[in-house]
Enzyme design. Structure first.
Site: not given
Ligand code: NAD
Length: 485
Positions: A462, A226, A282, A248, A150, A228, A230
């Site tokens: 992060e 990416g 997101c 994340e 994205n 949830t 995954t």
């Protein structure tokens, strides 16, 4: 566009297995070129290069690493217009957004961590007069960086910056859906003089290159952004290997409008937080919760605003809504809207692909900005991430009810609160389960502050020092006082 290459050990190389994936332009449905369908063999080569470069890079010192990161930032900045165009073509996002947000933010990420590389993070703790503890922050080694489609270059550099600044070398994998700017970054990193092997970029799908990075025994830390599902799969794979993990993940963020909000500002920003990047951020506020007394005004204004957004060729400067990233994703978004209808939701605008598009874009993956009302927080539409240009609007009566509704999902990435009452803002922000709460603003980012989610939105943070900590291992050396000179 030519076939893309992996960047391994400072060279542009084809996948070992000779396999390629088609890369499709979202705005047209046409074939853009091919991307390496890399697998464990390519990851192994990238790891060998990264491992060979590791000692020199980690010993090179903060100043040298800072200069390298600034030079990479210079290279991205010097090619901003080209990169913005490539990002727009590859992702479907309006070029104005790529030019004003994605690429400038990639530059800012690299510069921010270039500065972070300069700090000495060694801490000292004296245990009375008995001992002196020195806590060193050593690089982890070779790290794995996996990013989504994205915000392709923006999120990849958000990982590359701190990983390299902290003295690690990297095997990075961008999304196979949007590989183009990462491939260009690989070339630019070589031109900018980054030592071979410090940054290796391996293209390919999650099931191939992605899983190989996660499973590689020589890669002790994985930074992933990416979905949830995954993230859960990666945690399952990496957990028994005792890897450091930063996850994340997805969001279903509430955007709460109280009756005392500055409505003009709230509505203008809510239009953006609903539909920016076609809702594929997101942090988009996909659940708008509104005090019942202002409900009709908010619905009318957002429907009018959504209808007024210019959908069109992402490469046109005037375009405000581009294409969704793939036909599969467009179909998923449409299926979610159909499900909302079945759940009793009323589609106030949108709810279908647009009927008029420029000729070049006739086969592109566009979807109209969509506003849905009439669903409770129990509806699947209000609980599961859609990640497209779709928002729901739901009324509440009391502050307590607003907070309960905000927290009624498994996600907890971010929230926005609109109120002019400072006490209420503090109370509500404190009660919401989220890593970030914006009050009377949205997506206002300071790169120093921690960023991440709670619940199913992620593990770890992060940004700023949090990222520098993730990409280092703390080592304490405790020396008894008076025993050395
Ligand atoms: P995704 O999970 O499908 O893919 C993300 C990356 O992981 C891609 O590079 C993909 O190839 C790789 N991958 C897939 N399966 C893998 C596996 N088993 N092992 C290793 N790697 C694997 O996500 P997406 O569709 O690319 O991105 C959209 C999602 O990302 C949304 O859920 C969105 O909310 C989330 N997101 C979160 C943040 C955040 O900061 N929290 C930011 C952006 C996007």
């Amino acid at each position: 566009m030519d076939d893309l290459r992996n960047t391994i050990n400072g060279c542009q190389v084809e996948p070992v297995n000779g396999r390629w994936l088609d890369n499709i332009e979202p705005a047209t449905g046409a074939l853009l070129g091919r991307v390496p369908d890399s697998d464990a063999d390519d990851v192994q080569l990238a790891w060998e290069a990264a491992a060979a470069a590791s000692e020199d890079w980690s010993m090179s010192g903060g100043h040298a690493r800072s200069e390298h990161l600034h030079r990479l930032a210079d290279a991205v900045e010097a090619n901003l217009e080209e990169l913005a165009r490539l990002e727009s073509i590859d992702n479907g996002k309006p070029i104005s957004l790529a030019r004003s947000v994605d690429i400038p933010r990639a530059v800012a990420n690299l510069r921010f961590f270039a500065e972070a590389a300069l700090a000495d993070r060694t801490e000292e703790f004296l245990t009375g007069d008995r001992a002196r503890n020195l806590v060193h922050r050593d690089p982890v080694g070779v790290v794995g960086l996996i990013s989504p489609w994205n915000l392709p270059l923006y999120l990849l550099t958000w990982k590359i910056g701190p990983a390299l600044a902290a003295g690690n070398t990297a095997v990075a994998k961008p999304s196979e859906l949007t590989p183009v700017t990462a491939a260009r970054l690989g070339e630019l990193s070589v031109e900018a003089g980054l030592p071979p092997g410090v940054l290796n970029i391996v293209h390919g799908p999650g099931a191939g290159a992605g899983e190989a990075i996660v499973a590689h025994p020589g890669i002790p830390a994985i930074s992933f952004t990416g979905g949830t599902v995954t993230g859960g799969r990666i945690a399952e794979q990496a957990g028994p290997l005792f890897k450091k993990l930063s996850l994340e993940l997805g969001g279903k963020n509430p955007n709460i409008l109280f009756e005392d909000a500055d409505l003009e500002a709230a509505l203008a920003t809510s239009l953006r937080s609903s539909f920016a990047n076609q809702g594929q951020i997101c942090l988009c506020g996909s659940r708008i919760l509104v005090h019942e007394s202002i409900q009709e005004r908010v619905i009318d204004a957002l429907v009018e605003g959504a209808r007024g957004l210019r959908i069109g060729d992402p490469l046109e400067d005037r375009t405000q809504q581009g294409a969704l990233v793939s036909s599969a994703h467009r179909d998923k978004v449409h299926a979610c809207v159909q499900r909302a209808r079945e759940e009793g939701g009323e589609v106030r605008c949108g709810g279908a692909p647009p009927t008029t598009l420029p000729e070049r874009c006739a086969d592109g993956f566009f979807y109209e900005p969509t506003v849905i009302t009439g669903l409770s927080m129990d509806a699947v539409t209000n609980r599961e991430e859609i990640f497209g240009p779709v928002v729901t609007i739901t009324p509440f009566e009391t502050e307590e009810e607003a907070v309960a509704m905000a927290n009624a999902t498994d996600y907890g990435l971010s929230a926005t609160v609109w109120t002019t009452c400072e006490e209420r803002a503090a109370r509500v922000a404190g009660a919401i389960d989220a890593g970030t709460v914006w009050v009377n603003c949205w997506l206002l980012r300071d790169l120093r502050v921690p960023f991440g989610g709670v619940k199913h939105s992620g593990v770890g943070r992060e940004g700023g020092e949090e990222a520098m900590h993730f990409f280092t291992e703390a080592k304490t050396v405790c020396t008894a006082q008076g025993t050395t000179s």
